[in-house]
Motif scaffolding. Structure first.
Motif, PDB file in Angstrom:
ATOM      1  N   ASP A 163      -1.653  -7.911   4.375  1.00  0.00           N
ATOM      2  CA  ASP A 163      -1.787  -7.291   3.044  1.00  0.00           C
ATOM      3  C   ASP A 163      -2.491  -8.230   2.068  1.00  0.00           C
ATOM      4  OD1 ASP A 163      -0.584  -5.003   3.885  1.00  0.00           O
ATOM      5  OD2 ASP A 163       1.380  -5.435   3.003  1.00  0.00           O
ATOM      6  N   LEU A 218      -6.200  -8.096   2.980  1.00  0.00           N
ATOM      7  CA  LEU A 218      -6.781  -6.837   2.511  1.00  0.00           C
ATOM      8  C   LEU A 218      -6.983  -6.872   0.995  1.00  0.00           C
ATOM      9  CD1 LEU A 218      -4.772  -4.273   4.672  1.00  0.00           C
ATOM     10  CD2 LEU A 218      -7.200  -4.839   4.889  1.00  0.00           C
ATOM     11  N   GLY A 219      -6.020  -7.441   0.283  1.00  0.00           N
ATOM     12  CA  GLY A 219      -6.150  -7.567  -1.166  1.00  0.00           C
ATOM     13  C   GLY A 219      -7.309  -8.468  -1.548  1.00  0.00           C
ATOM     14  N   GLU A 277     -10.525  -6.635  -0.989  1.00  0.00           N
ATOM     15  CA  GLU A 277     -10.711  -5.633  -2.039  1.00  0.00           C
ATOM     16  C   GLU A 277     -11.249  -6.275  -3.320  1.00  0.00           C
ATOM     17  OE1 GLU A 277      -7.906  -2.720  -4.783  1.00  0.00           O
ATOM     18  OE2 GLU A 277      -7.211  -3.304  -2.787  1.00  0.00           O
ATOM     19  N   ARG A 278     -10.707  -7.438  -3.657  1.00  0.00           N
ATOM     20  CA  ARG A 278     -11.168  -8.116  -4.878  1.00  0.00           C
ATOM     21  C   ARG A 278     -12.596  -8.622  -4.727  1.00  0.00           C
ATOM     22  NH1 ARG A 278      -6.007 -10.135  -4.423  1.00  0.00           N
ATOM     23  NH2 ARG A 278      -6.740 -12.143  -3.628  1.00  0.00           N
ATOM     24  N   ASN A 328     -14.155  -3.007  -3.991  1.00  0.00           N
ATOM     25  CA  ASN A 328     -14.131  -1.658  -3.437  1.00  0.00           C
ATOM     26  C   ASN A 328     -12.949  -1.565  -2.475  1.00  0.00           C
ATOM     27  OD1 ASN A 328     -14.521   0.757  -2.027  1.00  0.00           O
ATOM     28  ND2 ASN A 328     -16.747   0.594  -2.145  1.00  0.00           N
ATOM     29  N   ARG A 329     -11.882  -0.901  -2.896  1.00  0.00           N
ATOM     30  CA  ARG A 329     -10.666  -0.816  -2.087  1.00  0.00           C
ATOM     31  C   ARG A 329     -10.916  -0.171  -0.735  1.00  0.00           C
ATOM     32  NH1 ARG A 329      -4.923   1.851  -4.127  1.00  0.00           N
ATOM     33  NH2 ARG A 329      -3.666   1.131  -2.364  1.00  0.00           N
ATOM     34  N   ALA A 330     -11.814   0.811  -0.709  1.00  0.00           N
ATOM     35  CA  ALA A 330     -12.069   1.554   0.529  1.00  0.00           C
ATOM     36  C   ALA A 330     -12.730   0.695   1.599  1.00  0.00           C
ATOM     37  CB  ALA A 330     -12.931   2.773   0.233  1.00  0.00           C
ATOM     38  N   ALA A 352     -11.933  -2.577   2.254  1.00  0.00           N
ATOM     39  CA  ALA A 352     -11.087  -3.667   2.735  1.00  0.00           C
ATOM     40  C   ALA A 352     -10.699  -3.508   4.203  1.00  0.00           C
ATOM     41  CB  ALA A 352      -9.844  -3.788   1.859  1.00  0.00           C
ATOM     42  N   ARG A 353     -10.107  -2.392   4.554  1.00  0.00           N
ATOM     43  CA  ARG A 353      -9.649  -2.205   5.936  1.00  0.00           C
ATOM     44  C   ARG A 353     -10.814  -2.134   6.925  1.00  0.00           C
ATOM     45  NH1 ARG A 353      -4.695  -2.733   8.746  1.00  0.00           N
ATOM     46  NH2 ARG A 353      -5.692  -2.962  10.764  1.00  0.00           N
TER      47      ARG A 353
END
Length: 228
Positions: free
Chosen positions: A55, A58-59, A62-63, A67-69, A71-72
């Protein structure tokens, strides 16, 4: 549009797998270098830890990408390329293995052995700390490593189950439900030969991992078993 198509054909404009986002190989290379450096600094500072929590990674992605989408999909790409590897719920460098002192290695094995021997009534972390005469924080740190290595499963904040016992739990509960249909906590307790103190968190664990689900006060097997 024609220029974009030409760049795609030349491999200079690539799609991030699993998304509709395109970027350049140079951007992927730079991001990869940053991830590797970030993980290696963590390994040097904390050689006894399994790596960084997924996690957290992933955070971070994202930073960095804003773009949160992404990260994974980007983490999946790094894993597929073997740039990083997953160790339970942790992410680490491929060549990394947690470095333990000889004393901690012995303690880790003693702790795993005690939890395994406990079966469906495993000792709590506090009980382990008392029995092994070590600080609770040290036991908690080693328990986190044991989970990352797949030796133990977290049932509750202070309760862990050995991997072999966890498989036995699944098989026993599945067999019971196959024989009698939906079961209560009391029926599971009787089948396991344990006490309510242990069985309630065990039943809740099976619900949480998607192996069973509650129907009123009873449990049935989950049609879509998320726990494998």
């Amino acid at each position: 549009p024609a220029l974009y198509e030409r760049l795609k054909e030349e491999g200079r404009w690539i799609r991030v797998q699993g998304t509709e986002v395109f970027t350049t190989p140079a951007a992927i290379k730079e991001l990869t270098a940053r991830v590797v450096g970030w993980l290696e600094r963590h390994h040097r500072a904390h050689p006894d830890q399994p790596g960084r929590l997924m996690d957290t990674v992933l955070g971070w992605l994202e930073r960095v990408t804003m773009n949160r989408a992404l990260a994974r999909p980007l983490l999946d790409r790094l894993v597929q390329a073997k740039t990083v590897k997953l160790l339970g719920k942790f992410v680490c460098s491929p060549a990394f293995a947690p470095s333990l002192s000889a004393a901690d290695e012995r303690l880790l094995q003693s702790m795993i052995g005690a939890v395994r021997s406990g079966g469906f009534q495993p000792p709590s972390l506090d009980e382990l700390a008392t029995a092994l005469r070590v600080e609770a924080k040290r036991i908690a740190r080693l328990a986190t490593l044991a989970v990352a290595l797949g030796e133990l499963h977290v049932v509750a904040p202070d309760m862990y189950l050995h991997a072999e016992v966890e498989q036995r739990l699944r098989a026993t509960v599945a067999g019971l439900i196959a024989r009698v249909g939906p079961v209560s906590v009391a029926q599971v307790r009787e089948e396991l030969g344990s006490s309510r103190k242990y069985v309630v968190p065990l039943v809740e664990y099976l619900d949480r991992v998607g192996f069973t689900k509650s129907v009123g006060d009873q449990r049935v097997l989950c049609a879509c078993d998320g726990g494998g």
